[in-house]
Design a protein around this motif. Structure first.
Motif, short mmCIF file in Angstrom:
data_model
loop_
_atom_site.label_atom_id
_atom_site.label_comp_id
_atom_site.label_asym_id
_atom_site.label_seq_id
_atom_site.Cartn_x
_atom_site.Cartn_y
_atom_site.Cartn_z
N GLY A 1 -45.14 -38.41 -24.82
CA GLY A 1 -45.91 -38.04 -23.64
C GLY A 1 -45.31 -38.51 -22.33
N LEU A 2 -44.06 -38.97 -22.35
CA LEU A 2 -43.41 -39.51 -21.17
C LEU A 2 -42.09 -38.79 -20.92
CD1 LEU A 2 -43.85 -43.30 -22.03
CD2 LEU A 2 -45.20 -42.01 -20.34
N THR A 3 -41.58 -38.93 -19.71
CA THR A 3 -40.22 -38.51 -19.41
C THR A 3 -39.31 -39.72 -19.58
OG1 THR A 3 -40.95 -36.81 -17.84
CG2 THR A 3 -38.65 -37.55 -17.68
N MET A 4 -38.55 -39.72 -20.65
CA MET A 4 -37.67 -40.84 -20.95
C MET A 4 -36.38 -40.73 -20.13
SD MET A 4 -39.45 -42.61 -23.00
CE MET A 4 -40.61 -42.63 -24.38
N VAL A 5 -35.80 -41.88 -19.83
CA VAL A 5 -34.58 -41.94 -19.03
C VAL A 5 -33.56 -42.76 -19.81
CG1 VAL A 5 -33.56 -42.53 -16.81
CG2 VAL A 5 -35.98 -41.86 -16.93
N GLY A 6 -32.66 -42.06 -20.52
CA GLY A 6 -31.67 -42.74 -21.34
C GLY A 6 -30.33 -42.88 -20.63
N HIS A 7 -29.43 -43.59 -21.28
CA HIS A 7 -28.09 -43.85 -20.73
C HIS A 7 -27.07 -43.38 -21.77
CE1 HIS A 7 -24.90 -46.10 -18.60
NE2 HIS A 7 -24.47 -46.43 -19.80
N LEU A 8 -26.33 -42.33 -21.41
CA LEU A 8 -25.35 -41.74 -22.32
C LEU A 8 -23.95 -42.16 -21.90
CD1 LEU A 8 -24.99 -39.68 -24.71
CD2 LEU A 8 -24.61 -37.95 -22.94
N ALA A 9 -23.17 -42.64 -22.84
CA ALA A 9 -21.79 -43.05 -22.59
C ALA A 9 -20.87 -42.25 -23.51
CB ALA A 9 -21.62 -44.54 -22.84
N VAL A 10 -19.88 -41.61 -22.91
CA VAL A 10 -19.00 -40.70 -23.65
C VAL A 10 -17.55 -41.16 -23.46
CG1 VAL A 10 -18.27 -38.30 -23.92
CG2 VAL A 10 -20.63 -38.82 -23.25
N PRO A 11 -16.81 -41.29 -24.55
CA PRO A 11 -15.41 -41.71 -24.43
C PRO A 11 -14.54 -40.60 -23.85
CG PRO A 11 -15.91 -41.17 -26.70
CD PRO A 11 -17.21 -41.08 -25.95
N GLY A 12 -13.40 -41.01 -23.28
CA GLY A 12 -12.46 -40.02 -22.79
C GLY A 12 -11.82 -39.25 -23.93
N GLY A 13 -11.09 -38.22 -23.56
CA GLY A 13 -10.42 -37.42 -24.56
C GLY A 13 -11.16 -36.14 -24.86
N ALA A 14 -10.75 -35.49 -25.93
CA ALA A 14 -11.35 -34.23 -26.34
C ALA A 14 -11.70 -34.32 -27.82
CB ALA A 14 -10.38 -33.08 -26.09
N GLY A 15 -12.47 -33.37 -28.27
CA GLY A 15 -12.86 -33.35 -29.67
C GLY A 15 -14.13 -34.12 -29.92
N ARG A 16 -14.71 -33.87 -31.06
CA ARG A 16 -15.98 -34.51 -31.41
C ARG A 16 -15.75 -35.92 -31.93
NH1 ARG A 16 -20.44 -30.18 -33.62
NH2 ARG A 16 -20.59 -29.04 -31.65
N ARG A 17 -16.71 -36.80 -31.61
CA ARG A 17 -16.61 -38.19 -31.97
C ARG A 17 -17.86 -38.62 -32.75
NH1 ARG A 17 -12.42 -38.98 -32.45
NH2 ARG A 17 -12.77 -41.21 -32.47
N PRO A 18 -17.75 -39.60 -33.63
CA PRO A 18 -18.96 -40.18 -34.21
C PRO A 18 -19.83 -40.78 -33.11
CG PRO A 18 -17.04 -41.52 -34.72
CD PRO A 18 -16.53 -40.27 -34.08
N ALA A 19 -21.10 -40.91 -33.39
CA ALA A 19 -22.05 -41.28 -32.33
C ALA A 19 -23.03 -42.34 -32.81
CB ALA A 19 -22.79 -40.04 -31.85
N VAL A 20 -23.57 -43.08 -31.84
CA VAL A 20 -24.47 -44.19 -32.14
C VAL A 20 -25.66 -44.16 -31.19
CG1 VAL A 20 -24.69 -46.68 -32.42
CG2 VAL A 20 -22.46 -45.58 -32.84
N LEU A 21 -26.86 -44.19 -31.77
CA LEU A 21 -28.08 -44.44 -31.01
C LEU A 21 -28.23 -45.94 -30.82
CD1 LEU A 21 -31.02 -42.30 -32.47
CD2 LEU A 21 -30.07 -42.15 -30.17
N VAL A 22 -28.64 -46.36 -29.62
CA VAL A 22 -28.85 -47.78 -29.33
C VAL A 22 -30.27 -47.95 -28.80
CG1 VAL A 22 -28.04 -49.78 -28.04
CG2 VAL A 22 -26.40 -48.00 -28.72
N GLY A 23 -31.10 -48.68 -29.57
CA GLY A 23 -32.50 -48.85 -29.20
C GLY A 23 -32.76 -50.22 -28.58
N PRO A 24 -33.58 -50.29 -27.53
CA PRO A 24 -33.81 -51.54 -26.82
C PRO A 24 -34.95 -52.37 -27.39
CG PRO A 24 -34.91 -49.78 -25.66
CD PRO A 24 -34.23 -49.15 -26.85
N GLU A 25 -35.00 -53.61 -26.93
CA GLU A 25 -36.14 -54.49 -27.19
C GLU A 25 -37.42 -53.89 -26.61
OE1 GLU A 25 -36.65 -57.33 -28.76
OE2 GLU A 25 -34.65 -58.13 -29.15
N GLY A 26 -38.55 -54.48 -26.98
CA GLY A 26 -39.84 -53.96 -26.54
C GLY A 26 -40.03 -53.91 -25.04
N VAL A 27 -39.32 -54.75 -24.29
CA VAL A 27 -39.45 -54.70 -22.83
C VAL A 27 -38.90 -53.41 -22.26
CG1 VAL A 27 -39.56 -57.18 -22.38
CG2 VAL A 27 -37.33 -56.08 -22.66
N GLY A 28 -38.00 -52.75 -22.99
CA GLY A 28 -37.49 -51.48 -22.54
C GLY A 28 -36.00 -51.51 -22.26
N LEU A 29 -35.48 -50.36 -21.92
CA LEU A 29 -34.05 -50.19 -21.69
C LEU A 29 -33.60 -51.04 -20.52
CD1 LEU A 29 -31.45 -48.72 -22.45
CD2 LEU A 29 -32.18 -46.82 -20.98
#
Length: 242
Positions: free
Chosen positions: A15-43
């Motif tokens: 029910g909210l508009t979330m504001v995440g932080h996406l970090a993408v490595p240089g280069g081309a091609g597809r890369r494996p990916a990781v979700l990073v979840g914050p502590e209860g205080v928030g991002l």
């Protein structure tokens, strides 16, 4: 180390508009990916920095939001939001799936090679994605050793690494025992590292607001836990930079 591009991403969840932080490595091609979840205080900049560090290694990383762009520095406000959330697996899954959709939609992401790591509430959300049967390569949770609904851990399809401070009153020995019993009975490939002398949120540097009793930063164990998480990713989500 590679050049990293970062950007803010907005998306709907809980029910909210979330504001995440996406970090993408240089280069081309597809890369494996990781979700990073914050502590209860928030991002915070802690999790944003973790995402950036992962991107420097070559992963696409999304540090996801819990509170609609807010950081809940007031402990009472944080508990008032997080305690009902932690008691509601469907809400946790909604937040996790929404973030996962954003990460998988990034063109540089290999959607079939994704891991989820998290701290506290964010770690509990990573676990709930596993219990929901999401195809993840690895799950890591620090301080978020929350047990799930009976039988659902059998749907976890990847190794689970968990870390906790020995003096954490929130993730006390009984809670740790319940979590490991759940993992073991479900046949999960699990491991638990107990960091001696550490409190809850030991990975999170001291911040300028009041913290709950039993919460404290332990710089040595913070570094060790991060290395342990990176070792898990190296094992389960290896980078082919060739």
């Amino acid at each position: 180390m590679t050049t990293v591009t970062t950007r803010t991403v907005e998306y709907a969840a809980d029910g909210l508009t979330m504001v995440g932080h996406l970090a993408v490595p240089g280069g081309a091609g597809r890369r494996p990916a990781v979700l990073v979840g914050p502590e209860g205080v928030g991002l915070s900049d802690v999790e944003r920095g973790r995402a950036d560090a992962l991107a420097e290694l070559g992963y696409v990383a999304l540090a996801f939001d819990l509170h609609g762009g807010r950081y809940l520095g007031d402990p009472e406000e944080m508990l008032a939001r997080c305690m009902p959330l932690l008691a509601d697996p469907e809400r946790m899954r909604d937040i996790g799936h929404a973030a996962l959709d954003v990460l998988r939609a990034e063109p540089r992401t290999d959607p079939d090679r994704v891991a989820a790591i998290g701290y506290g509430t964010g770690g509990a959300i990573a676990l709930e994605l596993g219990r929901d049967g999401v195809d993840l390569r690895a799950i890591a949770t620090v301080n978020g050793l929350i047990t799930g609904r009976p039988g659902e851990a059998a749907r976890i399809r990847c190794p689970v690494w968990s870390g906790v401070g020995s003096e954490d009153p929130i993730m006390a020995p009984a809670q740790r025992d319940a979590f490991t019993a759940e993992m073991q009975s479900a046949g999960v490939d699990w491991r638990l590292v107990v960091y001696g002398g550490a409190l809850h949120a030991f990975h999170h540097p001291t911040v300028g607001h009041v913290v709950l009793p039993g919460v404290g930063y332990h710089p040595q164990h913070a570094q060790r836990a991060w290395r342990d998480v990176l070792d898990l990713l190296a094992e389960c989500l290896p980078l082919d930079l060739g």
